[in-house]
Motif scaffolding. Sequence first.
Motif, PDB file in Angstrom:
ATOM      1  N   ALA A 118      11.806  -7.188 -13.628  1.00  0.00           N
ATOM      2  CA  ALA A 118      11.167  -8.828 -13.135  1.00  0.00           C
ATOM      3  C   ALA A 118      13.015  -9.833 -13.426  1.00  0.00           C
ATOM      4  O   ALA A 118      12.620 -10.480 -12.073  1.00  0.00           O
ATOM      5  N   MET A 119      12.985  -9.626 -14.323  1.00  0.00           N
ATOM      6  CA  MET A 119      13.938 -10.479 -14.078  1.00  0.00           C
ATOM      7  C   MET A 119      15.659 -10.708 -12.463  1.00  0.00           C
ATOM      8  O   MET A 119      16.142 -11.338 -12.181  1.00  0.00           O
ATOM      9  N   GLN A 120      15.414  -9.335 -13.053  1.00  0.00           N
ATOM     10  CA  GLN A 120      16.411  -9.041 -11.490  1.00  0.00           C
ATOM     11  C   GLN A 120      15.866  -9.350 -10.122  1.00  0.00           C
ATOM     12  O   GLN A 120      16.698  -9.535  -9.460  1.00  0.00           O
ATOM     13  N   GLU A 121      14.870  -8.797  -9.853  1.00  0.00           N
ATOM     14  CA  GLU A 121      13.965  -9.108  -8.466  1.00  0.00           C
ATOM     15  C   GLU A 121      13.996 -10.771  -8.452  1.00  0.00           C
ATOM     16  O   GLU A 121      14.110 -11.517  -7.447  1.00  0.00           O
ATOM     17  N   VAL A 122      13.762 -12.648  -9.692  1.00  0.00           N
ATOM     18  CA  VAL A 122      13.448 -12.928  -9.723  1.00  0.00           C
ATOM     19  C   VAL A 122      15.178 -13.809  -9.695  1.00  0.00           C
ATOM     20  O   VAL A 122      15.129 -14.124  -8.332  1.00  0.00           O
ATOM     21  N   SER A 123      16.178 -12.831  -9.673  1.00  0.00           N
ATOM     22  CA  SER A 123      17.227 -12.945  -9.723  1.00  0.00           C
ATOM     23  C   SER A 123      17.617 -12.877  -7.608  1.00  0.00           C
ATOM     24  O   SER A 123      18.510 -13.164  -7.719  1.00  0.00           O
ATOM     25  N   ALA A 124      17.738 -11.694  -7.558  1.00  0.00           N
ATOM     26  CA  ALA A 124      17.527 -11.593  -6.109  1.00  0.00           C
ATOM     27  C   ALA A 124      16.547 -12.676  -5.539  1.00  0.00           C
ATOM     28  O   ALA A 124      17.433 -12.915  -3.838  1.00  0.00           O
ATOM     29  N   VAL A 125      15.353 -12.819  -5.463  1.00  0.00           N
ATOM     30  CA  VAL A 125      15.114 -14.256  -5.161  1.00  0.00           C
ATOM     31  C   VAL A 125      15.223 -15.152  -5.131  1.00  0.00           C
ATOM     32  O   VAL A 125      16.704 -15.951  -3.891  1.00  0.00           O
ATOM     33  N   GLN A 126      16.434 -15.744  -5.620  1.00  0.00           N
ATOM     34  CA  GLN A 126      17.392 -17.202  -5.949  1.00  0.00           C
ATOM     35  C   GLN A 126      18.736 -17.055  -5.393  1.00  0.00           C
ATOM     36  O   GLN A 126      18.430 -17.593  -4.461  1.00  0.00           O
ATOM     37  N   LYS A 127      19.124 -15.541  -5.190  1.00  0.00           N
ATOM     38  CA  LYS A 127      19.859 -15.535  -4.473  1.00  0.00           C
ATOM     39  C   LYS A 127      20.049 -15.992  -2.808  1.00  0.00           C
ATOM     40  O   LYS A 127      21.312 -16.115  -2.639  1.00  0.00           O
ATOM     41  N   ARG A 128      18.966 -15.175  -2.214  1.00  0.00           N
ATOM     42  CA  ARG A 128      18.057 -14.523  -1.138  1.00  0.00           C
ATOM     43  C   ARG A 128      18.548 -16.395  -0.786  1.00  0.00           C
ATOM     44  O   ARG A 128      18.782 -16.665   0.252  1.00  0.00           O
ATOM     45  N   SER A 129      17.554 -17.296  -1.778  1.00  0.00           N
ATOM     46  CA  SER A 129      17.695 -18.445  -0.918  1.00  0.00           C
ATOM     47  C   SER A 129      18.956 -19.492  -1.620  1.00  0.00           C
ATOM     48  O   SER A 129      19.289 -20.202  -0.363  1.00  0.00           O
ATOM     49  N   GLY A 130      19.865 -19.178  -1.759  1.00  0.00           N
ATOM     50  CA  GLY A 130      20.747 -19.684  -2.182  1.00  0.00           C
ATOM     51  C   GLY A 130      22.002 -19.551  -0.778  1.00  0.00           C
ATOM     52  O   GLY A 130      22.882 -20.475  -0.420  1.00  0.00           O
ATOM     53  N   ASP A 131      21.736 -18.085  -0.103  1.00  0.00           N
ATOM     54  CA  ASP A 131      22.386 -17.262   0.821  1.00  0.00           C
ATOM     55  C   ASP A 131      21.844 -18.110   2.013  1.00  0.00           C
ATOM     56  O   ASP A 131      22.713 -19.099   3.513  1.00  0.00           O
ATOM     57  N   MET A 132      20.637 -18.484   1.957  1.00  0.00           N
ATOM     58  CA  MET A 132      20.165 -18.656   3.234  1.00  0.00           C
ATOM     59  C   MET A 132      20.449 -20.118   3.374  1.00  0.00           C
ATOM     60  O   MET A 132      20.489 -21.053   4.134  1.00  0.00           O
ATOM     61  N   ALA A 182      23.017 -22.238   2.301  1.00  0.00           N
ATOM     62  CA  ALA A 182      23.745 -21.973   2.909  1.00  0.00           C
ATOM     63  C   ALA A 182      24.451 -21.415   4.234  1.00  0.00           C
ATOM     64  O   ALA A 182      25.671 -22.018   4.764  1.00  0.00           O
ATOM     65  N   ALA A 183      23.937 -20.236   4.404  1.00  0.00           N
ATOM     66  CA  ALA A 183      23.401 -20.424   5.668  1.00  0.00           C
ATOM     67  C   ALA A 183      22.967 -21.567   6.939  1.00  0.00           C
ATOM     68  O   ALA A 183      23.748 -21.599   7.740  1.00  0.00           O
ATOM     69  N   TYR A 184      22.541 -21.530   6.679  1.00  0.00           N
ATOM     70  CA  TYR A 184      22.142 -23.435   6.849  1.00  0.00           C
ATOM     71  C   TYR A 184      23.091 -24.444   7.143  1.00  0.00           C
ATOM     72  O   TYR A 184      22.962 -25.465   7.831  1.00  0.00           O
ATOM     73  N   GLU A 185      24.146 -24.596   6.023  1.00  0.00           N
ATOM     74  CA  GLU A 185      24.751 -25.740   6.148  1.00  0.00           C
ATOM     75  C   GLU A 185      26.327 -25.174   6.504  1.00  0.00           C
ATOM     76  O   GLU A 185      26.617 -26.482   7.383  1.00  0.00           O
ATOM     77  N   ARG A 186      26.395 -23.642   7.043  1.00  0.00           N
ATOM     78  CA  ARG A 186      27.364 -23.564   8.029  1.00  0.00           C
ATOM     79  C   ARG A 186      26.899 -23.482   9.270  1.00  0.00           C
ATOM     80  O   ARG A 186      27.323 -23.473  10.170  1.00  0.00           O
ATOM     81  N   GLY A 187      25.973 -23.507   9.434  1.00  0.00           N
ATOM     82  CA  GLY A 187      24.746 -23.717  11.276  1.00  0.00           C
ATOM     83  C   GLY A 187      24.618 -22.550  11.224  1.00  0.00           C
ATOM     84  O   GLY A 187      24.138 -22.227  13.287  1.00  0.00           O
ATOM     85  N   GLU A 188      24.719 -21.904  10.798  1.00  0.00           N
ATOM     86  CA  GLU A 188      24.034 -20.178  11.111  1.00  0.00           C
ATOM     87  C   GLU A 188      22.278 -19.514  11.639  1.00  0.00           C
ATOM     88  O   GLU A 188      22.184 -19.469  11.822  1.00  0.00           O
ATOM     89  N   VAL A 189      22.019 -20.723  10.513  1.00  0.00           N
ATOM     90  CA  VAL A 189      20.213 -20.876  10.561  1.00  0.00           C
ATOM     91  C   VAL A 189      20.031 -22.269  11.059  1.00  0.00           C
ATOM     92  O   VAL A 189      20.238 -22.704  10.326  1.00  0.00           O
ATOM     93  N   THR A 190      18.931 -22.287  12.344  1.00  0.00           N
ATOM     94  CA  THR A 190      18.105 -22.889  12.768  1.00  0.00           C
ATOM     95  C   THR A 190      17.060 -23.289  11.995  1.00  0.00           C
ATOM     96  O   THR A 190      16.986 -24.508  12.229  1.00  0.00           O
TER      97      THR A 190
END
Length: 119
Positions: free
Chosen positions: A57-71, A73-81
Amino acid sequence: MKIGGTSGGIHDVMALRQEILKRSQALQEVRSGTETRPTPTGATGQVAEFSDTLHNAMQEVSAVQKRSGDMQAAYERGEVTDVAKVMLARQEAGVAFEATIQVRNKLLSAYQDILRMGS
């Protein structure tokens, strides 16, 4: 007054907020209504230990947080609109973290109750 080059301004922001809330609610309904998890089993077919379940469960929460951070960062770089997807991912990570904190609090409370039983 124009915000972000649009004449809608605050109305656009409120409409975006409503859309994010609708998507979040739909995501919660889909997950709670259709998601079924099999009973976790080890290599020998036995039910997994509590610590293994908690670790997963902790690994799943960590993965969700990482995915959120990646998204984000991608938005800040202009990759996700699609800002709604970014906000939904952040909200999901926040809910997952809050649920983890609540589980921790309940476990700590139960542990303290058990310690008091011996007295």
